[in-house]
Design a protein around this motif. Structure first.
Motif, PDB file in Angstrom:
ATOM      1  N   LEU A 117     -21.485-105.507  37.908  1.00 38.39           N
ATOM      2  CA  LEU A 117     -22.057-106.690  37.265  1.00 38.39           C
ATOM      3  C   LEU A 117     -23.580-106.659  37.368  1.00 38.39           C
ATOM      4  N   ILE A 127     -12.265-123.370  38.378  1.00 44.66           N
ATOM      5  CA  ILE A 127     -12.697-122.131  39.025  1.00 44.66           C
ATOM      6  C   ILE A 127     -12.226-122.061  40.472  1.00 44.66           C
ATOM      7  N   ASN A 174     -19.068-106.540  41.842  1.00 40.56           N
ATOM      8  CA  ASN A 174     -20.428-107.082  41.924  1.00 40.56           C
ATOM      9  C   ASN A 174     -21.480-106.019  41.658  1.00 40.56           C
ATOM     10  N   ALA A 192     -17.399-123.529  34.865  1.00 42.26           N
ATOM     11  CA  ALA A 192     -16.013-123.170  34.579  1.00 42.26           C
ATOM     12  C   ALA A 192     -15.059-124.185  35.202  1.00 42.26           C
ATOM     13  N   VAL A 204     -25.561-113.289  29.342  1.00 42.05           N
ATOM     14  CA  VAL A 204     -24.404-113.676  30.131  1.00 42.05           C
ATOM     15  C   VAL A 204     -24.854-113.833  31.574  1.00 42.05           C
ATOM     16  N   LYS A 205     -24.723-115.030  32.074  1.00 37.03           N
ATOM     17  CA  LYS A 205     -25.061-115.319  33.463  1.00 37.03           C
ATOM     18  C   LYS A 205     -23.910-116.113  34.060  1.00 37.03           C
ATOM     19  N   PRO A 206     -23.056-115.469  34.859  1.00 40.51           N
ATOM     20  CA  PRO A 206     -21.926-116.188  35.446  1.00 40.51           C
ATOM     21  C   PRO A 206     -22.388-117.377  36.288  1.00 40.51           C
ATOM     22  N   ASP A 207     -21.779-118.518  36.026  1.00 39.26           N
ATOM     23  CA  ASP A 207     -22.124-119.743  36.738  1.00 39.26           C
ATOM     24  C   ASP A 207     -20.830-120.473  37.078  1.00 39.26           C
ATOM     25  N   ASP A 208     -20.558-120.629  38.383  1.00 36.90           N
ATOM     26  CA  ASP A 208     -19.317-121.268  38.815  1.00 36.90           C
ATOM     27  C   ASP A 208     -19.216-122.727  38.389  1.00 36.90           C
TER      28      ASP A 208
END
Length: 138
Positions: A98, A29, A95, A26, A19-23
Motif C-alpha cells: 500500500l 469498519i 501495508n 467506512a 486513494v487515501k484509506p480512512d477508517d
C-alpha cells in the motif's frame, strides 16, 4: 538539404484520482476488523494444530517405520509453520505494498519524454551526391 521534423503534443487531462484509506469514512469498519481478527485467530489455532498433529504423525511414523506417515507429518509441520508466518506477515506485507503503491506516479503530462527531439538528424551537402553514404548508424 535539412530535414525538419515537427512533433505534435496532445495533452489529455482527466480528473485526478487519489486513494487515501480512512477508517472514519467506512460504515461498519469495526465489525469488519473484528471479523478479520477473528479469522486470524482461527488460522493461528489451525496452525498450532497442524504443527502438533504433524509432529505426532512424524514421530510415530519414524518410530514405527511408516515412511508415508513420517512424510505426511513433516509436511503438516511445515504447513503449520507456513500458515503461522502468513498470518503474522499478512498485515505487514499489505501495508508495504500500500505504501509502495501510494508513491507510484504516472509522470507529468506537460513534459513529453520521447517526442521532444528527433531520434536521428542528418545534414547533407548538395555537392556530396557522388559519395556513398556512411554506414549505419549515421
Amino acid at each position: 538539404m535539412i530535414v525538419h521534423t515537427a512533433t505534435a503534443q496532445v495533452t489529455v487531462v482527466l480528473a485526478q484520482v487519489q486513494v487515501k484509506p480512512d477508517d472514519s469514512k467506512a460504515p461498519g469498519i469495526n465489525a469488519l476488523k473484528d471479523l478479520v481478527n477473528g479469522l486470524a485467530a482461527y488460522a493461528v489455532i489451525a496452525a498450532v494444530a497442524a504443527v502438533l498433529l504433524g509432529g505426532i504423525a512424524w514421530a510415530l511414523g519414524e518410530r514405527m517405520g511408516l515412511d508415508r506417515a513420517s512424510t505426511i507429518g513433516k509436511s503438516g509441520v511445515l504447513a503449520g509453520f507456513g500458515l503461522a508466518f502468513l498470518v503474522g506477515a499478512a498485515a505487514a506485507v499489505v501495508n508495504f505494498f500500500l505504501a509502495t503503491g501510494a508513491t507510484a506516479s504516472s509522470g507529468t503530462p506537460d513534459q513529453p519524454k520521447a517526442l521532444d527531439r528527433p531520434a536521428v538528424v542528418r545534414t547533407l551537402d548538395p555537392g556530396d551526391h557522388d559519395q556513398t553514404p556512411p554506414p549505419w548508424p549515421f
